[in-house]
Design a protein around this motif. Structure first.
Motif, PDB file in Angstrom:
ATOM      1  N   LYS A  93       0.966  -0.975   0.237  1.00  5.91           N
ATOM      2  CA  LYS A  93       0.051  -0.493  -0.010  1.00  5.91           C
ATOM      3  C   LYS A  93       1.220   1.664  -0.201  1.00  5.91           C
ATOM      4  O   LYS A  93       1.093   1.958   0.818  1.00  5.91           O
ATOM      5  N   ASP A 160      -8.280   0.039   1.492  1.00  2.00           N
ATOM      6  CA  ASP A 160      -8.738  -0.616   0.557  1.00  2.00           C
ATOM      7  C   ASP A 160      -9.381  -0.143  -1.039  1.00  2.00           C
ATOM      8  O   ASP A 160      -9.267  -0.279  -2.369  1.00  2.00           O
ATOM      9  N   GLU A 163      -6.649  -0.079  -4.023  1.00  2.00           N
ATOM     10  CA  GLU A 163      -7.233  -1.251  -4.779  1.00  2.00           C
ATOM     11  C   GLU A 163      -8.195  -0.402  -6.219  1.00  2.00           C
ATOM     12  O   GLU A 163      -8.090  -1.117  -7.116  1.00  2.00           O
TER      13      GLU A 163
END
Length: 284
Positions: A93, A160, A163
């Motif tokens: 990340k 997330d 993503e």
């Protein structure tokens, strides 16, 4: 201020303008006439995301002398930034790396990967070198402080969101980032089909469909009918908020470090070059 939608307050107007500019305004009547069951079974579409009075008050003639406010410059800036803070295909990340610099945590990767990430941050205008120390810039703070938890997003969270950023950036698709996938997200919001989005953005038909599948299947931002879900609309609002705040941060940097846009060279600018070039063009 440059032309373009800069906050969630105009997200609806932006999408309606897109409908007008792309010849989709006639769909407003169809959407208004659809039955609104709201029983949890019917797919969300523009007709349900927008309040009835917004649709009924939309008149294409209101915009006949007004160019569509496509924030291409902002989409390119966000495209570059998203590609610097996304989650890698290996699950690392990059957004957490930026947060580590801000808080003083140990950087999540080492060696060449660490150097590459930090170079990407610098190129996107997310960090400053202050007395030999790397610090998160005011522009970088925008993307640490626009938190999915501040929006009505259940399926996309802090862990997330990177993503989604990975699927929105064109860094591996274009020779230079273009913002075309961000445009596509809003065009689907305007009710456009895969072919219409492909033609309007210049993305290949296959790339357009794969992007839409990812937004639908992986992130729940589009419905099975490829319209914005309620979360998709919230995510679009977050994007426009980020655009607004990034513009404000860029203007503040110019005032403090340069004084006037005439003294700014966007190619040698501490913030984001794409945003600087567009704002300079609009100011001169």
């Amino acid at each position: 201020m440059a032309n373009g939608p800069h906050s969630a307050d105009v997200a609806q107007r932006y999408i309606l303008q897109a409908m007008r500019a792309t010849g989709l305004a006639e769909k407003v009547t169809e959407l208004m006439e659809r039955p609104h069951t709201h029983n949890g079974m019917e797919e969300w579409s523009i007709g349900e995301v927008f309040e009835d009075e917004v649709l009924r008050g939309f008149d294409p003639q209101d915009f006949q002398d007004e160019a569509l406010e496509m924030p291409d410059y902002g989409f390119r800036a966000l495209d570059q930034i998203y590609g610097s803070i996304d989650t890698t295909s290996d699950g690392n990340k990059r957004l957490e790396g930026l947060r580590a610099l801000d808080i003083g945590w140990d950087f999540p990767v080492e060696g060449r990967t660490e150097r590459d990430w930090k170079q990407n941050y610098r190129e996107a205008g997310l960090t400053d070198n202050v007395d030999g120390e790397l610090q998160v810039s005011r522009e970088g703070q925008v993307f640490l402080n626009t938190d999915p938890r501040d929006y009505e997003l259940d399926g996309v969270g802090v862990e997330d969101v990177g993503e989604v950023y990975r699927d929105l950036t064109t860094k591996k698709l274009d020779e230079d980032v273009s913002g075309r996938k961000l445009e596509a997200l809003f065009m689907y919001g305007a009710g456009m089909t895969h072919r219409e989005v492909s033609d309007a953005t210049g993305l290949t038909y296959g790339t357009t469909k794969n992007f839409a599948y990812a937004m639908k299947d992986d992130h729940d931002l589009l419905t099975d009918n490829y319209r914005l879900t309620p979360e998709g609309f919230e995510f679009a609002n977050m994007v426009l908020d980020q655009l607004d705040l990034l513009e404000e941060a860029t203007e503040a940097r110019v005032q403090e470090e340069y004084g006037a846009w005439s003294d700014v060279d966007p190619s040698d600018f501490g913030g984001n070059e794409y945003m600087a070039q567009a704002l300079k063009d609009s100011a001169t």
